[in-house]
Design a protein around this motif. Structure first.
Motif, short mmCIF file in Angstrom:
data_model
loop_
_atom_site.label_atom_id
_atom_site.label_comp_id
_atom_site.label_asym_id
_atom_site.label_seq_id
_atom_site.Cartn_x
_atom_site.Cartn_y
_atom_site.Cartn_z
N GLN A 1 0.77 -1.23 -0.03
CA GLN A 1 -0.01 0.10 0.04
C GLN A 1 0.77 1.23 0.00
O GLN A 1 0.46 2.24 -0.59
CB GLN A 1 -1.03 -0.07 1.33
N ARG B 1 3.43 17.79 -0.95
CA ARG B 1 3.93 16.85 -1.92
C ARG B 1 4.37 17.71 -3.13
O ARG B 1 3.65 18.57 -3.82
CB ARG B 1 2.73 15.99 -2.02
N ARG C 1 4.91 18.11 -7.00
CA ARG C 1 4.19 17.64 -8.14
C ARG C 1 5.24 18.06 -9.42
O ARG C 1 4.97 19.33 -9.83
CB ARG C 1 2.78 18.61 -8.07
N THR D 1 -5.39 9.32 4.52
CA THR D 1 -5.13 8.45 3.43
C THR D 1 -4.02 9.26 2.52
O THR D 1 -3.64 10.44 3.01
CB THR D 1 -6.34 8.12 2.46
N ARG D 2 -3.53 8.61 1.57
CA ARG D 2 -2.50 9.35 0.57
C ARG D 2 -3.35 10.55 -0.07
O ARG D 2 -2.43 11.48 -0.61
CB ARG D 2 -2.06 8.31 -0.41
N LEU D 3 -4.51 10.35 -0.03
CA LEU D 3 -5.13 11.84 -0.70
C LEU D 3 -5.67 13.07 0.08
O LEU D 3 -6.14 13.85 -0.10
CB LEU D 3 -6.37 11.37 -1.49
N HIS E 1 -7.51 17.82 0.50
CA HIS E 1 -7.81 16.75 -0.07
C HIS E 1 -7.36 16.88 -1.46
O HIS E 1 -7.61 17.81 -2.26
CB HIS E 1 -9.27 16.32 0.00
N GLU E 2 -6.63 15.95 -1.93
CA GLU E 2 -6.03 15.73 -3.51
C GLU E 2 -7.17 14.94 -4.13
O GLU E 2 -7.29 14.04 -4.53
CB GLU E 2 -4.91 15.04 -3.53
N LEU E 3 -8.09 15.93 -4.86
CA LEU E 3 -9.17 15.29 -5.67
C LEU E 3 -8.55 14.73 -7.07
O LEU E 3 -8.78 13.69 -7.24
CB LEU E 3 -10.15 16.29 -6.05
N ARG E 4 -7.62 15.33 -7.82
CA ARG E 4 -6.85 14.73 -8.83
C ARG E 4 -5.64 15.35 -8.71
O ARG E 4 -5.32 16.03 -7.68
CB ARG E 4 -7.67 15.45 -10.02
N ARG E 5 -4.69 14.94 -9.56
CA ARG E 5 -3.11 15.31 -9.15
C ARG E 5 -3.20 16.74 -9.22
O ARG E 5 -2.34 17.40 -8.72
CB ARG E 5 -2.47 14.66 -10.12
#
Lengths: 204, 426
Positions: free
Chosen positions: B34, B47, B49, B315-317, B350-354
């Motif tokens: 995971q 993070r 990008r 979570t990771r997001l 929250h990261e909805l998309r990258r």
């Protein structure tokens, strides 16, 4: 008529050869032997896909066709883009879409009347077509098929899931499905050569 | 097919199946199925990008990062008044440039920027802020480092700040010089850090909106000095306990409203750094602080203090950040020595998309004034979204609701702000 039917089943013929076709009353005995033969063959098939879908040959597969006693007719052949295999003597045979058993039968049928009396043909798949995996994996692309692999192993070959992968809704498109329907797949879904695995992105 | 050939074929397929099974076991056995590629202590905000972070311009050993932000804000209550709220559209242009060193040892970073505000209907409110800053770090050895930071800021006080004259025609502006320097040394499990801080405030006079008379603000000028020592001990990799003590001196040149507001005080706290496998990490502490004023009429502000900031990578997001701060702040209100400001916040990223980041935050705070009977409760609720278009552009939209309930009459307010931002960067 029963004897002719038995003789056409090339792989099982050796077991049933001992059964004399001159005893028409021994139907139960023949049926039992047929079931025994089927039972012996089942474990061999269990090493492949666990589900009912048995592998069907497709373009790109490399086959070894061996005709017993006929060196000139045996060898390694590639299934071309149209699903045909070019065999010596019999020419182009359409083997794409058939299981290995059915392919053996078709080669026997092609050789039988004109070239050989009682051909014994065995086909072995040497190199399967690759499977394809795209979407949220570290290294999407095509990878060589390994016998008995499931979706988990396929994703592991592709470097594993990315952090955005939707692991519970992986989609698989079967390579031998002409309609290219998207089917849901879980971790234990078996993967067959030519399949496309799509890992979608999750939002939450 | 003969029995022998069939057996060989079966064995071959069984070997292949075993091989695939072994591969699966190795993958599962590492326990990292995971957590593949997870970086420790990384949050949604921090993070990297690679596709959306600015490239920058490489000059020598530095990276130059220019940017330009253009923001359009609708503010429903620009003066933060309890009634008869005035709303307006504010256009803010913020150019900025940052120069970051790319060395393997040591660091030097410089930055400069400005906020140019323009109010559509209330031109006087449009004040301009700016900053120039630099910070550096010298890695003397693997266990010792020296650091220093300095910045010169031109800022303004928000309307509705109880310490700001409400009758001023423009918001009060001031200059703030910040400087700090220190060293940190690590010896096995113990780390010692000593820092000295300076904050120098210099206020510009305001003008009364109705009479035109000057409202003197330079009596609020002050220099604040502070020395902090921190000793930490690594009990376990997950916990680093620390003891921190600081002494401060706030020095006013002039009497403010007849009061000599110079003071000195201290803060002593114990706490711990926590780091649970990079999923939950942060710092929490509690202790006591006291601020004693030179003027005998101003009573000492003291009390229990607590604080901290904890990040939880749910979570990771998604990242949830909780923080709490308590501090003693200066005031101009006659009779009050200072106020104890306590504020806590909870933020969800929250990261909805990258390239689409959502955030929501809730802040609550109390400002308790010492010496007068006044408590201000302040709340803020906000939601926002950021869309990273590509390396060169990003856009953002946010809504903020803020509210103050105060004991003092005429100090309550409710404010809504909607802001749309576009950023160009290289």
């Amino acid at each position: 008529m029963a004897a002719r039917r038995f003789a056409r089943r090339g792989a099982r013929a050796s077991i049933l050869e001992s059964v004399s076709s001159d005893e028409p009353g021994n139907v139960i005995g023949r049926v039992l032997l047929l079931l025994a033969a089927a039972a012996l063959l089942l474990p061999a098939q269990a090493a492949g896909p666990a589900e009912a879908t048995e592998y069907r040959l497709g373009s790109g597969d490399k086959l070894r066709v061996t005709v017993f006693g006929q060196e000139d007719l045996s060898g390694e052949f590639l299934v071309n883009g149209a699903g045909e295999v070019s065999l010596p003597l019999v020419g182009n045979l359409r083997l794409g879409g058939l299981t290995v058993r059915e392919a053996e039968r078709r080669v026997v049928d092609a050789l039988k009347p004109d070239y050989l009396v009682n051909p014994r043909v065995s086909i072995q798949v040497l190199n399967f077509r690759p499977f394809y995996i795209i979407g949220e994996v570290k290294e999407p692309g095509s990878y060589p098929y390994v016998g008995g692999m499931t979706v988990t192993e396929a994703v592991a070959l592709a470097g594993g899931y990315t952090y955005r992968a939707k692991k519970k809704e992986v989609i698989i498109i079967r390579g031998n499905d002409p309609k290219r329907t998207e089917q849901p797949a879980t971790d234990t879904t078996p993967v067959l050569p030519g399949d496309v695995i799509k890992v979608p992105e999750r939002f939450f | 097919m003969t029995n022998a050939r069939r057996k060989r074929r079966d064995a071959g397929m069984r070997r292949a199946a075993l091989g695939a099974g072994a591969l699966a076991m190795i993958v599962a056995g590492t326990g990292a199925v995971q957590a593949q590629g997870a970086v420790r202590n990384e949050t949604i905000q921090t993070r990297p990008r690679p596709l959306y972070d600015p490239l920058g311009i490489r000059t020598g050993g530095f990276l130059l990062l220019p940017s330009l932000d253009i923001t359009e804000t609708y503010d429903s209550n620009i003066f933060l008044t309890p009634s008869n709220a005035k709303n307006d559209f504010i256009t803010t242009i913020s150019p900025a440039v940052a120069l970051r060193s790319q060395w393997s040892n040591h660091a030097l970073n410089l930055g400069a920027g400005a906020d140019i505000n323009h109010y559509a209907d209330h031109g006087n409110e449009g004040v301009n802020d700016f900053f120039v800053k630099g910070d550096g770090r010298v890695d003397v050895s693997r266990n010792t480092r020296l650091f220093a930071e300095a910045s010169y800021n031109g800022l303004h006080e928000a309307r509705g700040n109880p310490n700001s004259p409400a009758a001023a025609v423009d918001p009060v502006d001031y200059r703030l010089l910040l400087a700090n320097a220190g060293f940190a040394h690590r010896l096995n499990r113990v780390e010692v850090r000593v820092t000295g801080d300076l904050a120098s405030y210099s206020y510009g006079d305001a003008v009364n909106a109705t009479t035109g008379a000057a409202i003197v603000q330079n009596t609020r000028d002050r220099d604040e000095y502070r020395v902090t020592g921190r000793v930490s001990y690594e009990i376990q990799p997950e916990y680093q306990a620390f003891l921190r003590a600081s002494f401060n001196n706030r020095n006013y040149d002039k009497l403010l409203g007849g009061f000599n507001r110079s003071s000195d005080g201290y803060e002593v706290v114990v706490g711990t750094d926590i780091d649970f496998t990079g999923v939950v990490f942060g710092e929490v502490f509690a202790g006591y602080r006291s601020q004693d004023y030179d003027d005998p009429r101003l009573s000492t502000v003291n009390g229990v203090t607590a604080g901290g900031k904890v990040f939880w990578n749910v979570t990771r997001l998604t990242t949830i950040t909780g923080s709490l701060t308590r501090s003693v702040e200066e005031t101009t209100i006659g009779g009050a020595s200072g106020y104890f400001s306590t504020s806590g916040s909870l933020q969800v990223d929250h990261e909805l998309r990258r390239n689409v980041l959502l955030d929501a935050h809730l802040k609550a705070g109390v400002n308790s004034y010492e010496g007068i009977n006044r408590d201000d409760d302040e709340y803020e609720l906000g939601i926002g979204a950021r869309y990273l278009i590509n390396r060169f552009a990003r856009a953002g939209l946010s809504y903020t609701y803020s509210r103050r309930n105060s004991d003092a009459a005429g100090s309550d307010y409710t404010d809504h702000q909607v802001a749309l931002t576009a950023r160009i960067q290289y």
